[in-house]
Scaffold this motif. Structure first.
Motif, short mmCIF file in Angstrom:
data_model
loop_
_atom_site.label_atom_id
_atom_site.label_comp_id
_atom_site.label_asym_id
_atom_site.label_seq_id
_atom_site.Cartn_x
_atom_site.Cartn_y
_atom_site.Cartn_z
N SER A 35 0.83 -1.19 0.00
CA SER A 35 0.00 0.00 0.00
C SER A 35 0.87 1.24 0.00
N ILE A 36 0.34 2.34 0.51
CA ILE A 36 1.07 3.62 0.48
C ILE A 36 2.39 3.53 1.24
N ARG A 37 2.36 2.92 2.41
CA ARG A 37 3.58 2.85 3.23
C ARG A 37 4.72 2.14 2.52
N THR A 38 4.42 1.13 1.79
CA THR A 38 5.48 0.39 1.12
C THR A 38 5.91 1.09 -0.17
N SER A 39 5.08 1.99 -0.69
CA SER A 39 5.40 2.67 -1.95
C SER A 39 6.43 3.79 -1.77
N TYR A 40 6.42 4.42 -0.62
CA TYR A 40 7.28 5.59 -0.40
C TYR A 40 8.08 5.42 0.89
N SER A 41 9.24 6.04 0.91
CA SER A 41 10.08 5.96 2.11
C SER A 41 9.44 6.76 3.25
N ASP A 42 9.83 6.43 4.47
CA ASP A 42 9.35 7.18 5.64
C ASP A 42 9.70 8.66 5.50
N ASP A 43 10.88 8.95 4.96
CA ASP A 43 11.32 10.33 4.80
C ASP A 43 10.38 11.11 3.88
N VAL A 44 10.02 10.52 2.76
CA VAL A 44 9.12 11.19 1.82
C VAL A 44 7.75 11.40 2.46
N LEU A 45 7.25 10.39 3.15
CA LEU A 45 5.95 10.52 3.81
C LEU A 45 5.99 11.60 4.89
N LYS A 46 7.08 11.67 5.65
CA LYS A 46 7.22 12.71 6.67
C LYS A 46 7.22 14.10 6.04
N ARG A 47 7.89 14.22 4.90
CA ARG A 47 7.91 15.52 4.21
C ARG A 47 6.52 15.90 3.71
N MET A 48 5.76 14.93 3.24
CA MET A 48 4.40 15.21 2.78
C MET A 48 3.51 15.63 3.96
N ILE A 49 3.68 14.99 5.10
CA ILE A 49 2.92 15.37 6.29
C ILE A 49 3.30 16.78 6.73
N MET B 8 5.06 24.06 -2.79
CA MET B 8 4.95 22.98 -1.81
C MET B 8 5.88 21.82 -2.19
N ALA B 9 6.06 21.59 -3.48
CA ALA B 9 7.01 20.56 -3.92
C ALA B 9 8.42 20.95 -3.50
N GLU B 10 8.76 22.22 -3.67
CA GLU B 10 10.08 22.70 -3.22
C GLU B 10 10.24 22.50 -1.73
N MET B 11 9.20 22.83 -0.96
CA MET B 11 9.25 22.67 0.49
C MET B 11 9.47 21.21 0.86
N ALA B 12 8.88 20.30 0.10
CA ALA B 12 9.03 18.87 0.36
C ALA B 12 10.35 18.34 -0.19
N GLY B 13 11.03 19.14 -1.01
CA GLY B 13 12.32 18.72 -1.56
C GLY B 13 12.21 17.71 -2.68
N VAL B 14 11.11 17.79 -3.43
CA VAL B 14 10.91 16.87 -4.55
C VAL B 14 10.46 17.67 -5.78
N SER B 15 10.53 17.05 -6.94
CA SER B 15 10.08 17.73 -8.16
C SER B 15 8.56 17.89 -8.12
N LYS B 16 8.07 18.84 -8.90
CA LYS B 16 6.63 19.10 -8.94
C LYS B 16 5.86 17.87 -9.43
N ASP B 17 6.40 17.19 -10.44
CA ASP B 17 5.72 15.99 -10.96
C ASP B 17 5.67 14.87 -9.92
N TYR B 18 6.79 14.65 -9.23
CA TYR B 18 6.84 13.62 -8.20
C TYR B 18 5.90 13.98 -7.05
N PHE B 19 5.92 15.25 -6.66
CA PHE B 19 5.03 15.73 -5.60
C PHE B 19 3.57 15.46 -5.98
N SER B 20 3.22 15.78 -7.21
CA SER B 20 1.85 15.58 -7.69
C SER B 20 1.45 14.12 -7.58
N ARG B 21 2.33 13.23 -8.00
CA ARG B 21 2.05 11.80 -7.98
C ARG B 21 1.92 11.29 -6.54
N ILE B 22 2.87 11.67 -5.68
CA ILE B 22 2.82 11.24 -4.28
C ILE B 22 1.57 11.79 -3.61
#
Length: 122
Positions: free
Chosen positions: A1-15, A35-49
């Motif tokens: 599910s979601i937890r296995t799809s993304y690292s804890d670090d990415v999920l923490k940044r999204m939270i 917000m993607a910049e704040m999360a430290g990811v690209s806009k496309d990756y941010f959108s998908r996550i």
């Protein structure tokens, strides 16, 4: 599910980003790119996550959070509809009215009237 799809670090940044948005609805720039910049990811990756984590796209989620804030504020009689719109992060009254009606099926003033014995404030 979601937890296995993304690292804890990415999920923490999204939270962190979603918490920031909820606490700063009136901030000047809550754009997806910022917000993607704040999360430290690209806009496309941010959108998908974001879509995978929240179940909705960014703009829909942001409007949902703004409407939640507005519905809470509308029960407070001392605020005008303009104040409610601005404090909920809407940049214009027409935008506020349109998004509110799409979400709740009624105008903000009609919603307020459900919680008041008085006429809705304009």
């Amino acid at each position: 599910s979601i937890r296995t799809s993304y690292s804890d670090d990415v999920l923490k940044r999204m939270i962190m980003v979603t918490d920031y948005i909820k606490n700063n609805l009136t901030a000047d720039d809550l754009s997806q790119g910022t917000m993607a910049e704040m999360a430290g990811v690209s806009k496309d990756y941010f959108s998908r996550i974001f879509k995978n984590v929240t179940g909705m796209n960014y703009s829909k989620w942001l409007n949902t959070i703004r409407i939640e804030k507005a519905t809470s504020l509308l029960t407070q009689e001392h605020m005008t509809l303009t104040e409610v719109a601005m404090l909920s992060g809407f940049q214009s009254i027409p935008s506020f009215n349109r998004v509110f009606r799409e979400d709740k099926g009624m105008a903000p003033g009609e919603y307020r009237a459900l919680f008041s014995n008085d006429k809705p404030k304009r």
